[in-house]
Design a protein around this motif. Structure first.
Motif, PDB file in Angstrom:
ATOM      1  N   LYS A  95       0.813  -1.227   0.000  1.00  8.95           N
ATOM      2  CA  LYS A  95       0.000   0.000   0.000  1.00  8.95           C
ATOM      3  C   LYS A  95       0.844   1.274   0.000  1.00  8.95           C
ATOM      4  N   ASP A  96       2.057   1.160  -0.505  1.00  7.09           N
ATOM      5  CA  ASP A  96       2.888   2.344  -0.720  1.00  7.09           C
ATOM      6  C   ASP A  96       2.648   2.784  -2.166  1.00  7.09           C
ATOM      7  N   TYR A  97       1.528   3.482  -2.371  1.00 10.62           N
ATOM      8  CA  TYR A  97       1.063   3.762  -3.724  1.00 10.62           C
ATOM      9  C   TYR A  97       1.944   4.770  -4.448  1.00 10.62           C
ATOM     10  N   ASP A  98       2.596   5.643  -3.730  1.00 10.40           N
ATOM     11  CA  ASP A  98       3.484   6.608  -4.381  1.00 10.40           C
ATOM     12  C   ASP A  98       4.641   5.888  -5.079  1.00 10.40           C
ATOM     13  N   LYS A  99       5.306   4.992  -4.345  1.00  8.45           N
ATOM     14  CA  LYS A  99       6.434   4.267  -4.931  1.00  8.45           C
ATOM     15  C   LYS A  99       5.957   3.281  -5.993  1.00  8.45           C
ATOM     16  N   ALA A 100       4.797   2.694  -5.778  1.00  5.90           N
ATOM     17  CA  ALA A 100       4.248   1.781  -6.781  1.00  5.90           C
ATOM     18  C   ALA A 100       4.013   2.526  -8.086  1.00  5.90           C
ATOM     19  N   LEU A 101       3.438   3.732  -7.986  1.00  3.23           N
ATOM     20  CA  LEU A 101       3.150   4.520  -9.177  1.00  3.23           C
ATOM     21  C   LEU A 101       4.434   4.956  -9.875  1.00  3.23           C
ATOM     22  N   THR A 102       5.430   5.355  -9.101  1.00  2.70           N
ATOM     23  CA  THR A 102       6.716   5.753  -9.686  1.00  2.70           C
ATOM     24  C   THR A 102       7.311   4.613 -10.510  1.00  2.70           C
ATOM     25  N   ASN A 103       7.301   3.420  -9.958  1.00  2.00           N
ATOM     26  CA  ASN A 103       7.918   2.281 -10.643  1.00  2.00           C
ATOM     27  C   ASN A 103       7.126   1.820 -11.857  1.00  2.00           C
ATOM     28  N   ILE A 104       5.811   1.797 -11.764  1.00  2.00           N
ATOM     29  CA  ILE A 104       5.031   1.335 -12.920  1.00  2.00           C
ATOM     30  C   ILE A 104       5.131   2.350 -14.055  1.00  2.00           C
ATOM     31  N   ASN A 105       5.247   3.626 -13.715  1.00  2.00           N
ATOM     32  CA  ASN A 105       5.404   4.639 -14.761  1.00  2.00           C
ATOM     33  C   ASN A 105       6.769   4.555 -15.436  1.00  2.00           C
ATOM     34  N   ILE A 106       7.796   4.163 -14.693  1.00  2.58           N
ATOM     35  CA  ILE A 106       9.109   3.960 -15.309  1.00  2.58           C
ATOM     36  C   ILE A 106       9.015   2.836 -16.339  1.00  2.58           C
ATOM     37  N   ALA A 107       8.314   1.766 -15.982  1.00  4.74           N
ATOM     38  CA  ALA A 107       8.158   0.643 -16.908  1.00  4.74           C
ATOM     39  C   ALA A 107       7.384   1.063 -18.163  1.00  4.74           C
ATOM     40  N   ILE A 108       6.304   1.815 -17.954  1.00  4.12           N
ATOM     41  CA  ILE A 108       5.494   2.271 -19.092  1.00  4.12           C
ATOM     42  C   ILE A 108       6.300   3.210 -19.987  1.00  4.12           C
ATOM     43  N   ASP A 109       7.013   4.142 -19.377  1.00  2.61           N
ATOM     44  CA  ASP A 109       7.835   5.090 -20.147  1.00  2.61           C
ATOM     45  C   ASP A 109       8.938   4.361 -20.916  1.00  2.61           C
ATOM     46  N   ASP A 110       9.503   3.329 -20.304  1.00  2.00           N
ATOM     47  CA  ASP A 110      10.556   2.558 -20.970  1.00  2.00           C
ATOM     48  C   ASP A 110      10.039   1.956 -22.278  1.00  2.00           C
ATOM     49  N   TYR A 111       8.852   1.383 -22.210  1.00  2.00           N
ATOM     50  CA  TYR A 111       8.268   0.800 -23.426  1.00  2.00           C
ATOM     51  C   TYR A 111       7.911   1.885 -24.439  1.00  2.00           C
ATOM     52  N   ASP A 112       7.360   2.989 -23.937  1.00  2.00           N
ATOM     53  CA  ASP A 112       6.998   4.087 -24.843  1.00  2.00           C
ATOM     54  C   ASP A 112       8.220   4.595 -25.605  1.00  2.00           C
ATOM     55  N   GLU A 113       9.326   4.761 -24.893  1.00  2.00           N
ATOM     56  CA  GLU A 113      10.542   5.272 -25.522  1.00  2.00           C
ATOM     57  C   GLU A 113      11.097   4.316 -26.574  1.00  2.00           C
ATOM     58  N   LYS A 114      10.820   3.032 -26.397  1.00  2.00           N
ATOM     59  CA  LYS A 114      11.307   2.032 -27.345  1.00  2.00           C
ATOM     60  C   LYS A 114      10.303   1.740 -28.450  1.00  2.00           C
ATOM     61  N   GLY A 115       9.208   2.485 -28.461  1.00  2.00           N
ATOM     62  CA  GLY A 115       8.185   2.273 -29.479  1.00  2.00           C
ATOM     63  C   GLY A 115       7.396   0.991 -29.281  1.00  2.00           C
ATOM     64  N   LYS A 116       7.418   0.461 -28.058  1.00  2.00           N
ATOM     65  CA  LYS A 116       6.692  -0.763 -27.745  1.00  2.00           C
ATOM     66  C   LYS A 116       5.411  -0.412 -26.990  1.00  2.00           C
TER      67      LYS A 116
END
Length: 449
Positions: free
Chosen positions: A194-215
């Motif tokens: 239930k540490d939603y701030d850190k959870a959100l930070t990490n899931i957004n890094i994953a999403i951004d990583d795919y976005d940057e790679k065109g995936k």
């Protein structure tokens, strides 16, 4: 706030948060299990590379006779003869006094043990075996990195979220190129804590990583982000995430959720547009979804289309055959000036009702259609049944119907009864004056004749 807003505003946040969040599934692949079944003495580290500043380790050699035993155990494991594989490994450890195994050889033994335990779903023993791999000095750095990642996964499998996060942090410290899946794993762990701030930070890094790679980021990742935004009441961000879900994973549930989010933002036209898009694609399949769609159209002052939605739902047996839904249809048809069609709908609604309120309202529709006798019959039936919410209004309509059929004494009685309620006194008095004036006019005409 209109009807639909009142109905939806309270439930939107709980509706979104109640949806199951499917984050990264903690399934460990054979590759993630290290070199056990992908070639002895080789290791992959989840596409990660060791930090450049770390020195290359001098790993002890894997001696041929040890390799042969490991190969024998691996062959048995590949044939799913796990008992034989374990026995070979047991013999190797039992003979260590006579033939000491070096650290790299021990690491390979424990690595294969871990695979056997994992295959038997003995996750605690598998975890211990992997910990033994890490304890060995001077093993290949890639092997340690890979094993630490697997250790973290096993902690998560056992729902030891804090331990899993700690193991992942050690893994992050050893690699320069963590991939998106690693951040998803961290997000899942923090979400469970239930540490939603850190959870959100990490899931957004994953999403951004795919976005940057065109995936295209995985659907589960967007869902976790959407949940976290909704939990933090970040409506704009949750809406944008739903828009991404609709773009890449178009499903009914996302259109419906997007409609709710637009409701939260008071974007009623967009709210209707999202719901209507789901409707025209035949994605709506529940009674409540059809009723919500109809209510949105009514609020947008498109009653005829609302009636069409309800009629279709009733015909296809999606909308429930109950008094409330037939009442909603009758109201839509009446607003659309389709009075002749509204009558049978309200008749159906009244017949399914337990009290007299809908019969009283049906009388009002009969009056609009100049069916005064039916209006009188229906209102009297409703009043005798009881439960009429605005009996004063019903008696006003009853008085009008009696007046139209020249039943003046009954009309007066109805108007007097309506006037006893302060909410209708003014209109009842006006009708009494008008009726008395009309009666006087008729008497004058008769006298002149």
């Amino acid at each position: 706030m209109n009807f639909t807003k009142r109905a939806m505003h309270v439930g939107v946040r709980s509706f979104l948060l109640a949806l199951p969040v499917v984050a990264a599934q903690l399934v460990i692949s054979q590759t993630a299990l290290g070199p056990a079944l992908s070639g002895i003495a080789s290791a992959q580290a989840q596409d990660a590379q060791p930090k450049q500043e770390q020195e290359t380790r001098r790993t002890p050699a894997l001696r041929n006779k040890v390799y042969e035993k490991l190969a024998e155990a691996q062959e048995a494991a590949e044939a799913k003869d796990l008992a034989t594989a374990a026995r070979v490994l047991d013999d190797m450890l039992a003979g260590r006094r006579d033939n000491e195994l070096n650290s790299y050889e021990l690491a390979n033994v424990y690595n294969l043990y871990a695979f056997i335990h994992y295959s038997n779903e003995d996750y605690a023993s598998a975890l211990q075996a992997y910990e033994n791999v890490i304890k060995q000095p001077d093993i290949p750095l890639a092997m340690e990195i890979n094993t630490r990642f697997t250790v973290a996964q096993l902690y998560f499998v056992q729902e030891r979220w804090a331990d899993g996060i700690g193991a992942m942090e050690k893994w992050f410290a050893m690699t320069d190129t963590p991939n998106a899946s690693a951040y998803v794993l961290m997000a899942q762990g923090y979400y469970q804590l239930k540490d939603y701030d850190k959870a959100l930070t990490n899931i957004n890094i994953a999403i951004d990583d795919y976005d940057e790679k065109g995936k295209i980021p995985k659907e589960q990742w967007y869902n976790l982000a959407r949940f976290l935004y909704a939990e933090k009441n970040m409506i704009d961000e949750a809406t944008a995430t739903l828009q991404n879900l609709i773009t890449f994973y178009p499903k009914k549930q996302y259109w419906v959720q997007l409609s709710f989010m637009y409701s939260e933002q008071n974007k009623e036209a967009m709210q209707l547009g999202a719901m209507e898009t789901a409707y025209v694609q035949d994605m709506l399949e529940k009674d409540g979804e059809y009723r919500n769609m109809a209510s949105l159209l009514l609020n947008a002052e498109v009653p005829y289309k609302a009636a069409q939605v309800l009629q279709r739902g009733l015909k296809e047996e999606i909308v429930q055959d109950n008094s409330k839904n037939w009442e909603l249809l009758a109201g839509a048809l009446r607003q659309a000036q389709e009075v002749d069609d509204a009558i049978p709908a309200m008749e159906k609604a009244a017949s399914l009702s337990d009290d007299g309120d809908l019969y009283a309202r049906l009388g009002n529709i009969y009056l609009d259609a100049d069916q005064n006798e039916k209006a009188i019959e229906s209102i009297n039936k409703g009043l005798s049944r009881g439960g009429v919410k605005r009996a004063d209004n019903a008696r006003l309509v009853l008085g009008m119907a009696y007046f139209n059929t020249k039943q003046y004494e009954k009309a007066k009685e109805a108007f007097r009864a309506a006037g006893r309620d302060e909410r209708s006194k003014k209109y009842a008095d006006q009708w009494m004056k008008y009726m008395n004036s009309e009666l006087e006019r008729q008497r004058s005409l008769a006298a002149e004749g």
